[in-house]
Design a protein around this motif. Structure first.
Motif, PDB file in Angstrom:
ATOM      1  N   ASP A  82     -28.289 -13.289  11.354  1.00 42.53           N
ATOM      2  CA  ASP A  82     -29.058 -14.185  12.507  1.00 42.53           C
ATOM      3  C   ASP A  82     -30.366 -14.407  12.185  1.00 42.53           C
ATOM      4  N   LEU A  83     -31.371 -13.738  11.964  1.00 42.52           N
ATOM      5  CA  LEU A  83     -32.612 -13.936  11.497  1.00 42.52           C
ATOM      6  C   LEU A  83     -32.492 -15.164  10.346  1.00 42.52           C
ATOM      7  N   ALA A  84     -31.765 -14.857   9.310  1.00 41.36           N
ATOM      8  CA  ALA A  84     -31.784 -16.079   8.276  1.00 41.36           C
ATOM      9  C   ALA A  84     -31.336 -17.214   8.948  1.00 41.36           C
ATOM     10  N   SER A  85     -30.352 -17.354   9.844  1.00 47.48           N
ATOM     11  CA  SER A  85     -29.974 -18.901  10.229  1.00 47.48           C
ATOM     12  C   SER A  85     -30.628 -19.335  11.122  1.00 47.48           C
ATOM     13  N   GLN A  86     -31.553 -18.562  11.812  1.00 49.33           N
ATOM     14  CA  GLN A  86     -32.724 -18.869  12.554  1.00 49.33           C
ATOM     15  C   GLN A  86     -33.772 -19.683  11.762  1.00 49.33           C
ATOM     16  N   LEU A  87     -34.236 -19.137  10.718  1.00 45.53           N
ATOM     17  CA  LEU A  87     -35.325 -19.509   9.483  1.00 45.53           C
ATOM     18  C   LEU A  87     -34.825 -20.755   9.074  1.00 45.53           C
ATOM     19  N   ARG A  88     -33.279 -20.913   8.643  1.00 47.20           N
ATOM     20  CA  ARG A  88     -32.912 -22.189   8.110  1.00 47.20           C
ATOM     21  C   ARG A  88     -33.274 -23.294   9.076  1.00 47.20           C
ATOM     22  N   ALA A  89     -32.911 -22.983  10.241  1.00 50.10           N
ATOM     23  CA  ALA A  89     -33.074 -24.208  11.375  1.00 50.10           C
ATOM     24  C   ALA A  89     -34.480 -24.454  11.328  1.00 50.10           C
ATOM     25  N   GLU A  90     -35.215 -23.556  11.376  1.00 49.77           N
ATOM     26  CA  GLU A  90     -36.736 -23.913  11.420  1.00 49.77           C
ATOM     27  C   GLU A  90     -37.407 -24.634  10.426  1.00 49.77           C
ATOM     28  N   PHE A  91     -36.997 -24.260   9.186  1.00 52.20           N
ATOM     29  CA  PHE A  91     -37.467 -24.956   8.009  1.00 52.20           C
ATOM     30  C   PHE A  91     -36.515 -25.830   7.410  1.00 52.20           C
ATOM     31  N   ASP A  92     -35.588 -26.183   8.032  1.00 52.77           N
ATOM     32  CA  ASP A  92     -34.466 -27.280   7.476  1.00 52.77           C
ATOM     33  C   ASP A  92     -33.955 -27.021   6.029  1.00 52.77           C
ATOM     34  N   ILE A  93     -33.461 -25.463   6.075  1.00 54.18           N
ATOM     35  CA  ILE A  93     -33.073 -25.207   4.865  1.00 54.18           C
ATOM     36  C   ILE A  93     -31.687 -25.182   4.888  1.00 54.18           C
ATOM     37  N   PRO A  94     -30.850 -26.018   3.773  1.00 58.11           N
ATOM     38  CA  PRO A  94     -29.414 -26.014   3.781  1.00 58.11           C
ATOM     39  C   PRO A  94     -28.844 -24.560   3.964  1.00 58.11           C
ATOM     40  N   GLY A  95     -27.612 -24.431   4.376  1.00 60.85           N
ATOM     41  CA  GLY A  95     -26.825 -23.321   4.770  1.00 60.85           C
ATOM     42  C   GLY A  95     -26.561 -22.952   6.074  1.00 60.85           C
ATOM     43  N   LYS A  96     -26.247 -22.043   6.405  1.00 59.83           N
ATOM     44  CA  LYS A  96     -25.557 -21.578   7.598  1.00 59.83           C
ATOM     45  C   LYS A  96     -26.770 -21.589   8.737  1.00 59.83           C
ATOM     46  N   LYS A  97     -26.737 -22.502   9.713  1.00 59.35           N
ATOM     47  CA  LYS A  97     -27.558 -22.415  11.201  1.00 59.35           C
ATOM     48  C   LYS A  97     -27.036 -21.612  11.873  1.00 59.35           C
ATOM     49  N   PRO A  98     -27.782 -21.487  13.167  1.00 64.98           N
ATOM     50  CA  PRO A  98     -27.195 -20.494  14.341  1.00 64.98           C
ATOM     51  C   PRO A  98     -25.767 -20.703  14.650  1.00 64.98           C
ATOM     52  N   ASP A  99     -25.583 -22.143  14.926  1.00 66.26           N
ATOM     53  CA  ASP A  99     -24.143 -22.171  15.418  1.00 66.26           C
ATOM     54  C   ASP A  99     -22.905 -21.865  14.563  1.00 66.26           C
ATOM     55  N   GLU A 100     -23.306 -22.194  13.236  1.00 61.96           N
ATOM     56  CA  GLU A 100     -22.150 -21.880  12.371  1.00 61.96           C
ATOM     57  C   GLU A 100     -22.262 -20.266  11.985  1.00 61.96           C
ATOM     58  N   ASN A 101     -23.280 -19.685  12.014  1.00 67.82           N
ATOM     59  CA  ASN A 101     -23.564 -18.251  11.767  1.00 67.82           C
ATOM     60  C   ASN A 101     -22.724 -17.436  12.936  1.00 67.82           C
TER      61      ASN A 101
END
Length: 414
Positions: free
Chosen positions: A95-114
């Protein structure tokens, strides 16, 4: 690529322990071709085996606080440019990783997909919408006591109450009557959601595998549990034996699990799915994690197929060539006995099975005189951990049953 790895998984090189020895970041990622940064806690430092001059290291006391990552990630961006991938294996940090991806625009699973591999309400809704059997369920919190009681009156007891995003049976309760349900729901927080679901009777199974970037399930390895995670928490041994390929049950379970993964919509990840096989020969979806299975599941699969689930997860994440399918060439099993109550305790004696069982190829038991202390997670020093593999399902089953009946551990106060 500019790659950040968050790791809390432990390795113990040079010792008898094999905790997460399949997690080999420097084998998966060329640390000279990519810019690699690790964010770890003290436990997670042990899994870093790359040359010290090939990465940057950041250590946090705790890895569950998103605010602690922001200055680190901002610094990485300032020095090396945008972050291309954020790699995290641990279930507790998805969950934390998906949140950080969204905040820093990192490719990969964002919260909705996570959420597809974390939220037990969402995954059951999607499975049921596809016409597949899932437990009857509802969402509850402390403001919905009467709703919970009405659901119970319609569904019947017992029921299972659990967090929507929990793991390893943490916080799971079996509810047997209205008074117990009323008290349990009243103790929940007033915000958020908890999962109240039908209790399903049957044989619990776990199905592990890989799903590619297009959502196609490429590897399916079904196994029958020995006891359940909830029973393990109460002191029973826990394990599983792979189903034999070519049997009707293997085909039935594999097909149902594949249908569930497709209905939920998982992509580019390993999966660990659990379901019940009822006495009426029905299959009932329980839950799925979009990650590598815990305990010694990845070791069992690696031995039986040659596939390292952690490595192929990284390969898919980095768009590297991946081995996403391999035939099941043998039957595997894993078995563990929980630590005794009242820790810390010192071992007086423990059963070993050196060269006495045909399919037993690895065992981890504490030494006489060793102090057993509490450790988090299944992949830790337990009273005993055993791995089996053979061409014959009957041989593996016989050896597992022998260890179940013969294993003993005696302890004393330190």
């Amino acid at each position: 690529m500019n790659i950040v790895i968050i790791n809390n998984l432990a390795r113990f090189p040079g010792t008898a322990r094999w905790d997460f020895d399949l997690v080999r970041y420097d084998d998966f990622i060329d640390h000279r071709a990519h810019r690699v940064s690790y964010i770890v806690n003290r436990r997670g430092r042990s899994a870093i085996t790359a040359s010290a001059d090939s990465y940057r290291l950041y250590e946090l006391d705790h890895l569950d606080d998103a605010s602690a990552y922001r200055p680190i990630l901002n610094g990485i961006v300032q020095s090396s440019g945008p972050i291309d991938r954020l790699i995290v294996f641990s279930e507790s940090l998805q969950d934390l990783a998906s949140q950080l991806r969204a905040e820093f625009d990192i490719p990969g699973k964002k919260p909705d997909e996570n959420r597809l591999g974390r939220d037990k309400l969402v995954m059951k809704q999607k499975v049921a919408a596809a016409g597949l059997r899932a437990p009857r369920y509802t969402s509850v919190n402390s403001t919905r006591i009467e709703h919970a009681l009405a659901f119970a009156a319609d569904t019947g007891y017992p029921l299972i109450l659990k967090p929507i995003d929990g793991q390893s049976s943490h916080g799971v309760r079996k509810i047997t009557d209205a008074a117990q349900l009323r008290a349990a729901v009243a103790d929940l927080p007033s915000d958020g959601e908890w999962d109240l679901e039908e209790f399903v009777t049957g044989t619990l199974m776990h199905i592990d595998g890989l799903v590619d970037q297009a959502g196609k399930v490429t590897l399916v390895v079904p196994s029958r549990y020995i006891n359940t995670c909830l029973e393990f928490a109460a002191g029973a041994p826990l394990g599983a034996i792979m189903l034999e390929p070519g049997t009707a049950l293997y085909a039935y379970v594999s097909r149902f699990a594949t249908q569930c993964i497709k209905a939920i919509g998982l992509k580019a990840c390993p999966f660990h799915l659990e379901l019940f096989h009822t006495n009426n020969d029905d299959l009932v979806f329980l839950e799925v994690g979009a990650r590598v299975g815990g305990a010694d599941v990845p070791s069992m699969i690696h031995q039986a197929t040659g596939i390292n689930l952690f490595g192929e997860w990284v390969n898919m994440s980095l768009d590297q060539p991946a081995m996403l399918h391999a035939p099941i060439r043998s039957i595997g099993a894993w078995l563990m006995f929980p630590r005794p109550n009242g820790l810390p305790l010192r071992v007086q004696s423990v059963t070993r099975f050196d060269r006495s069982l045909e399919s037993l190829y690895r065992q981890l038991v504490p030494e006489a005189g060793q102090l057993i202390e509490h450790e988090d997670g299944y992949c830790s020093m337990q009273s005993g951990r055993f791995l089996f593999n053979a061409d014959s399902s009957q041989q593996v089953t016989r050896d597992v049953e022998y260890v179940l009946h013969a294993f003993r551990i005696e302890t004393t106060l330190p």
